[in-house]
Design an enzyme around this catalytic site. Structure first.
Site, PDB file in Angstrom:
ATOM      1  N   SER A 102       0.822  -1.206   0.000  1.00  0.00           N
ATOM      2  CA  SER A 102       0.000   0.000   0.000  1.00  0.00           C
ATOM      3  C   SER A 102       0.860   1.261   0.000  1.00  0.00           C
ATOM      4  O   SER A 102       1.593   1.514  -0.938  1.00  0.00           O
ATOM      5  CB  SER A 102      -0.947  -0.043   1.196  1.00  0.00           C
ATOM      6  OG  SER A 102      -1.901   0.983   1.139  1.00  0.00           O
ATOM      7  N   ASP A 248      -5.752   2.345  -3.614  1.00  0.00           N
ATOM      8  CA  ASP A 248      -7.000   2.158  -2.874  1.00  0.00           C
ATOM      9  C   ASP A 248      -7.319   3.313  -1.936  1.00  0.00           C
ATOM     10  O   ASP A 248      -8.321   3.278  -1.231  1.00  0.00           O
ATOM     11  CB  ASP A 248      -7.015   0.828  -2.123  1.00  0.00           C
ATOM     12  CG  ASP A 248      -5.981   0.744  -1.003  1.00  0.00           C
ATOM     13  OD1 ASP A 248      -5.169   1.686  -0.858  1.00  0.00           O
ATOM     14  OD2 ASP A 248      -5.986  -0.263  -0.275  1.00  0.00           O
TER      15      ASP A 248
END
Length: 452
Positions: A102, A248
């Site tokens: 991430s 995301d």
């Protein structure tokens, strides 16, 4: 049995060090394949990754593990995490895998798993996969020589995701006349995000779209939106979009260079969707980290703020429980369950852009809906050990109790252990900025003393 590998968002660690080794990735794939291999159909798994160098290490190891269990593997290469959540049910796959840490730096990597419905796995399923990794169950269920899986690449995966993303933007609107700067963090969205914006009519200023395996999230993206803010002002853009390394989460920037966080974005979407009759459940789901200002703003519209545990999958669980279709985190993980059941930075940004087009107003007028309450977050790193943390120390417990008393009913103190790294996060907020700072300083000092 408690979870040892899985944290708040999958498994994460330093690349080529446990648990982010090829050996563990192989074992994880075998155990997950064993769990999801049900029925007589030909089983299938989708694997995507971001742009980290170590993706080349973990992707083949995971592939081998799934093939050993008789599962066919579809490789899509660098793609945003939400693309894997979307492609998994679209391809009728039994499992989706995203290789990414991430927003972390390149030396870290991680593995996120999605079920056949495109949702992240529950704690119970992750626990069962860990159990199978340690029990040798998967090794006893290896496929025979004739039943091994096969691997293939899906060359048009980016196009499929881009069409999905564009379909979430109102069909009657276009982005003509908007200059949009988009910072892709040298990560997974570096190709798809600028292309989607261009195809919807925007003039695109691409930022951080040259990944080299090492520069993901480095001074760019959602965790360093100052880079985007500079680009927006320099190019006279109308608005900026900052994605993180796996796409995301999103933060945005108005035309003046002012940064907009997830709380403001959720407020904007909740207001717009309520006006359009699309908002369900009478509120928004966020986490304990969201600002009191958001809660007060929603209350002014007779909407509730439901606070969940930190982690977008816990947000999703509460969204389902309460029938709510807008949720997310201050950090920019925004879940719009009408479209997808995980955070999608690009899809979220498109909802904000739609509101800019509809109103015809500058981003600075549209994207700042409330004044945040004074809030301060500090991280204290500690040496991970056998499960004990500085939070177990009596002086730390007392400092936390004292801080809560000082803040009173008009403030909040949130102390939590990160689920992705050995860090204690200390957050306080209230109407008195100096008091908030003093409480955070006192609690952090007690934690640091316990660490020494």
């Amino acid at each position: 049995m408690s979870r040892k590998l899985f944290g708040t968002d999958g498994i994460r660690g330093i690349a080529n060090r446990e648990p982010m080794t090829a050996t563990t990735a192989l074992a994880l794939a075998a155990a997950a394949g064993d769990y999801f291999r049900r029925g007589a159909h030909r089983h299938r798994v989708v694997i995507g990754k971001d742009t980290r160098l170590s993706g080349y290490l973990l992707e083949p190891a995971l592939t081998a593990g799934f093939i050993s269990m008789g599962m066919d593997v579809i490789l899509v290469g660098p793609m945003p995490t939400p693309a894997i959540a979307m492609l998994t049910p679209s391809l009728r796959a039994d499992l989706g895998v995203m290789i990414s840490a991430s927003h972390n730096a390149f030396q870290d990597n991680g593995i996120k798993l999605f079920g056949p419905d495109g949702n992240k796995l529950s704690d119970d399923i992750e626990l069962e996969i860990e159990r199978r990794m340690g029990s040798g169950t998967a090794e006893q269920a290896l496929a025979g020589p004739r039943d091994l899986g096969r691997a293939q690449r899906l060359d048009d995966a980016p196009g499929r995701y881009m069409e999905f993303a564009k379909a979430t933007f109102p069909a009657e609107l276009r982005l003509d006349g908007l200059k949009v700067a988009v910072d892709c963090a040298n990560g997974a969205a570096y190709r798809v995000a600028p292309t989607v914006l261009f195809e919807l009519g925007a003039e695109v200023v691409p930022v951080a779209v040259s990944p080299d395996g090492f520069n993901i999230n480095r001074d760019c993206g959602a965790t360093a939106p100052e880079t985007l803010a500079t680009a927006v002002v320099a190019h006279n853009a109308h608005v900026g979009i900052a994605l993180d390394g796996d796409g995301d989460r999103v933060r945005m920037v108005d035309e003046t260079g002012r940064i907009v966080d997830g709380d403001q974005i959720m407020a904007l979407i909740a207001r717009a969707w309520r006006r359009a009759g699309k908002l369900r459940g009478g509120g928004v789901v966020s986490t304990v980290m969201s600002n009191l200002g958001l809660e007060r703003y929603l209350r002014g519209m007779d909407l509730a703020l439901v606070r969940a545990r930190v982690g977008d999958r816990y947000v999703v669980e509460d969204m389902r429980k309460h029938g709510i279709n807008v949720g997310g985190e201050q950090s920019g993980h925004i879940v719009l369950s009408d479209y997808i059941a995980t955070g999608d930075g690009l899809v979220t940004a498109l909802q904000v852009l739609a509101e800019l087009v509809r109103t015809g107003k500058p981003a600075s007028d549209v994207m700042h809906l409330f004044e945040p309450a004074p809030q301060l977050l500090r991280n204290v790193r500690y040496q991970a050990g056998d499960g004990a943390t500085p939070l177990d120390a009596s002086p730390v417990k007392q400092a936390i109790a004292d801080g809560q008393t000082q803040l009173g009913d008009g403030g909040r103190l949130v102390i939590r252990k990160s689920g992705t790294e050995p860090v204690i996060r200390v957050m306080a907020e209230g109407d008195d900025a100096s008091l908030v700072a003093a409480v955070v300083e006192s609690v952090c000092a007690s934690i640091e003393a316990a660490v020494r």
